[in-house]
Design an enzyme around this catalytic site. Structure first.
Site, PDB file in Angstrom:
ATOM      1  CD1 TRP A 359      49.059  26.106  -9.343  1.00 15.08           C
ATOM      2  CD2 TRP A 359      50.645  25.623 -10.796  1.00 15.08           C
ATOM      3  NE1 TRP A 359      49.322  26.531 -10.127  1.00 15.08           N
ATOM      4  CE2 TRP A 359      50.137  26.708 -11.387  1.00 15.08           C
ATOM      5  CE3 TRP A 359      51.987  24.585 -10.834  1.00 15.08           C
ATOM      6  CZ2 TRP A 359      50.695  27.509 -12.017  1.00 15.08           C
ATOM      7  CZ3 TRP A 359      52.802  25.163 -11.708  1.00 15.08           C
ATOM      8  CH2 TRP A 359      52.084  26.879 -12.535  1.00 15.08           C
ATOM      9  CG  ASP A 360      50.897  28.671  -5.928  1.00 13.52           C
ATOM     10  OD1 ASP A 360      49.682  27.893  -6.769  1.00 13.52           O
ATOM     11  OD2 ASP A 360      50.781  29.705  -5.835  1.00 13.52           O
ATOM     12  CD  GLU A 490      44.433  30.661 -13.164  1.00 14.93           C
ATOM     13  OE1 GLU A 490      44.332  30.129 -12.443  1.00 14.93           O
ATOM     14  OE2 GLU A 490      44.391  31.802 -12.731  1.00 14.93           O
ATOM     15  CE  LYS A 602      46.281  35.347 -12.876  1.00 23.01           C
ATOM     16  NZ  LYS A 602      45.215  34.653 -12.298  1.00 23.01           N
ATOM     17  CD  GLN A 603      50.720  31.908 -14.072  1.00 24.35           C
ATOM     18  OE1 GLN A 603      50.039  31.827 -13.119  1.00 24.35           O
ATOM     19  NE2 GLN A 603      51.380  30.642 -13.336  1.00 24.35           N
TER      20      GLN A 603
END
Length: 768
Positions: A359-360, A490, A602-603
């Site tokens: 998906w990046d 995640e 995580k992000q």
């Protein structure tokens, strides 16, 4: 502790001094590619120390059977491995019978490695004292041609310093290679033919299972003090390799050099029965031009790329080096010339993650390629997903979804899901939303609506069908909920009502409905064709509307924030600044159980939603959510710092924005996450570009116009970038006193600057 051995330089990545502990990291950092193939910066000569050998051909993969879960319904049967391809760069070097090997040399002095990003080549030089006490000077330069993208070229020279010496160059091809990353230690390659003709050598090989047929080839010429010499090589071969040995008595102080051309031809571009013939053709083209002409063409090709994609920064060399490294690697990985290809998260620099498409691409890469190439490149990336729609419907069908619902894969090579961690494969379904968002983003930026009636609408319908079926009606909440998901963060698996996922689901359904209505009234023939194909009826649309209108979003009245997921406030909310440095990165120090119970992110997750849909939230809401979530964020995903940099700049927190920018731009150069030896973070590099253009430059599309709110970190004197917006090339230059806009094109362009409309005349400069 971050690494700091890369020398700051505006246009090059430079390493000085040989350190065996840095070899694997440098093999990643100095990787080269040309969109069609790439390689880690392995030494040409033998190296017996720890090394990660890697050469890769775009689109060539192996379906490695998964070790766990494949017996479960819906579980992917294989993990698509990016394949280490036959090695063509090797040149064994011996001096008076002693192998040159930097791992066993007595002394290695003056070691210098340079990746010249302006011209697209890699060089290395050193002085070595061998075990037999002979001292030699070595220089090597290589590149992968952008003009002839099946060819790479190496120029390698040895100069005996201490004595006359017999020097032997042994260029070789080797298909007896293995992958660093493999589940069952399978053989991935089957060598079919090893042969040579005149001064050329060829190895035909095919991948197991996927049956990609390739021909690896080479041709070499040797020189003394720059003059070609005819030396009849000694040829040796076996079932997997072939070598030519060129031996010469070299006087002390003379330079003995070899030029080697090599590379790959593949049956995706040629008849598989004519690969040797195709290899001969491309070798003849390369040798006819010669090393110097090909190198000159390389410089010109990179000059054309940089003329559009460069971001220049003055006053901060590390920041400048960081952004150019990111832009360089993106262009080495994908140039938009083959619509069958995509942008893998490691590109051509390693094997971790497998697959070529995440998906990046839709969330991070498409903005970069839209603005620095031409819109057809971005459209090709959208069409790549359209071409995989049937596979996405199959993927959803394996999980029990029906009626044309589409679930795009988390990881893929050919449209089929091949990621095999259940908490990601089945649950990180937000990826579906990024694909729909990319269609919206493409139309918003380019103004080209034609893709949606022609192809995009079918994708949007498949995605909307998935979201409607994936939502569950909760009678307790009297709302639709989405259970058992993993968001972009995640570090939380199998949670309920991830805000970002729920918000995307609602938006995707509404966006599909909006486009169905528009196409029905404005593109009746496309509408009839699509409806005939997808069999969409009013009753189904009513189900979609019910889900979208009644979607549940977890919200804390006390904190006035959307919750990342239902249970986030149940966690022990200890912020990152209380974590000992010795505990970082937590993904390398903690058990997964401990990570999942922690509040650490995580992000960007909820904030990723605020990034995509910032028009739907006020600045005050963004500030509240940023202040709540960022202190829990460890940024252990490469995709995290760029989003935070953009949002910090929007909130006028320039110090934070600058810190996040440096982190995203130098993530690999300074090895923030202690993992660069595995390869580079290619897709997040597009986020680095966004952190300058959208963050500091404040570029958006508003009211169908380009809009800028330019800001500049105090550490910089000036920065500039170009964007291609609807066939207008706009150069933006920002310094500490203001901004300048320069337009190339056939017509004037109206833009917004700090929310005020201004008109730039063609081929003129406007200062604000």
């Amino acid at each position: 502790m971050n690494q700091d051995y890369i020398k700051p330089d505006n246009w090059s990545v430079i390493e000085e001094g040989f350190n065996a502990e840095r070899v694997k990291s440098s093999e990643s950092l100095f990787s080269i590619g040309n969109g069609a193939m790439g390689q880690r910066a392995n030494f040409e000569e033998q190296y017996s120390g720890p090394t990660f050998q890697g050469s890769y051909i775009a689109g060539v993969y192996y379906p490695d059977k998964t070790r766990v879960g494949w017996w479960k319904n819906g579980y992917p049967e294989y993990f698509a491995k990016v394949l280490n391809a036959p090695n063509w760069i090797g040149i064994n070097v011996s001096v008076n019978g002693e192998q040159l090997d930097l791992h066993t040399c007595k002394v290695v002095d003056n070691f210098r490695r340079e990746l010249n990003m302006k011209a697209g080549w890699l060089s290395r030089s050193f002085t070595a004292t061998l075990q037999n006490n002979v001292v030699i000077e070595v220089e090597a330069k290589r590149f992968l041609s952008l003009e002839l993208d099946e060819v790479g070229a190496i120029e390698y020279s040895v100069k005996p310093i201490s004595t006359d010496a017999e020097v032997v160059f042994q260029p070789y091809l080797d298909s007896g290679i293995t992958n660093e990353d493999t589940n069952w230690d399978d053989e991935f390659w089957d060598t079919l033919k090893v042969c040579n003709e005149n001064n050329q050598a060829f190895i035909e090989a095919k991948t197991m299972k996927t049956e990609f047929h390739t021909c690896t080839f080479m041709e070499s010429e040797v020189f003394v003090n720059g003059t070609a010499v005819a030396i009849k090589p000694v040829i040796e071969s076996d079932s997997n390799s072939i070598s030519f040995s060129y031996s010469n008595q070299v006087k002390q102080g003379e330079t003995y050099a070899i030029n080697k051309f090599g590379g790959y031809v593949v049956d995706t571009n040629h008849d598989k029965n004519e690969l040797i013939s195709a290899a001969k053709n491309v070798l003849n083209l390369a040798t006819e031009k010669g090393f110097d002409v090909l190198l000159d063409e390389q410089k010109q090709a990179w000059e054309r790329i940089w003329s559009m994609s460069d971001i220049s920064i003055s006053g901060d060399v590390k920041a400048q080096q960081g952004i150019r490294f990111n832009i360089f690697q993106l262009n080495q990985t994908y140039l938009g010339e083959d619509s069958r290809l995509n942008i893998g998260p490691k590109g051509f620099t390693g094997e971790k993650y497998g697959g070529s498409t995440y998906w990046d691409t839709e969330a991070y890469c498409i903005p970069f390629y839209m603005a620095t190439k031409d819109q057809n490149v971005a459209r090709s990336l959208l069409e790549y997903r359209y071409n995989h729609l049937e596979k996405a419907i199959e993927n959803a069908g394996k999980l029990g979804f029906t009626n044309g619902a589409a679930l795009y894969p988390m990881v893929t090579m050919n449209g089929e899901e091949c990621h095999n961690e259940w908490e990601i494969t089945f649950e990180e379904i937000h990826r579906n939303g990024a694909i729909a968002f990319a269609i919206f983003n493409y139309h918003r930026y380019t103004g080209d609506y034609s893709y949606i009636p022609e192809k995009g609408l079918e994708v949007l319908i498949g995605i909307a069908r998935f979201w409607q079926q994936r939502a569950t009606f909760s009678s307790a909440k009297n709302k639709y909920v989405i259970l058992g998901v993993t968001g972009p963060n995640e570090y939380e698996n199998n949670v309920n009502n991830n805000f970002y996922t729920n918000y995307l689901a609602q938006w995707c359904i509404n966006y599909a409905l909006e486009n169905i209505s528009k196409i029905e009234s404005e593109y009746p023939s496309d509408f009839a064709r699509v409806m005939n194909k997808v069999k969409l009826e009013e009753a189904e649309l009513n189900k979609w509307k019910a889900v979208a209108e009644n979607m549940y979003f977890p919200f804390s009245e006390e904190k006035q924030i959307y919750l990342q997921q239902d249970g986030f406030l149940d966690k022990e909310l200890i912020t990152v600044d209380h974590l000992e440095k010795a505990q970082r990165p937590i993904n390398q120090k903690w058990s997964w159980d401990r990570i999942l119970r922690s509040p650490y992110i995580k992000q960007a997750d909820t904030l990723q939603g605020f990034y995509f849909f910032e028009d739907q939230f006020s600045n005050e809401e963004l500030e509240r959510h940023f202040d709540f979530y960022e202190p829990f964020t460890v940024h252990e995903s490469s995709l995290s710092p760029c989003v935070h940099s953009i949002q910090a700049a929007k909130l006028d927190r320039m110090e934070q924005a600058y810190t996040f920018y440096l982190r995203t731009s130098r993530l690999d150069l300074d090895d923030y996450n202690n993992e660069v030896h595995e390869g580079l973070h290619i897709t997040s590099m597009a986020g680095t570009w966004m952190s300058i253009v959208e963050g500091f430059g404040g570029m958006r599309v508003k009211d169908d116009m380009l809009s800028f709110t330019p800001k500049i970190p105090k550490e910089w004197d000036e920065y500039s970038f170009k964007v291609n917006f609807r066939h207008h090339i706009l150069k933006v230059n920002v310094n500490q006193s203001g901004a300048k806009f320069e337009l190339e094109g056939d017509s004037d362009l109206q833009i917004l600057v700090n929310n005020s409309p201004v008109t730039i005349s063609r081929n003129s400069l406007l200062t604000v």
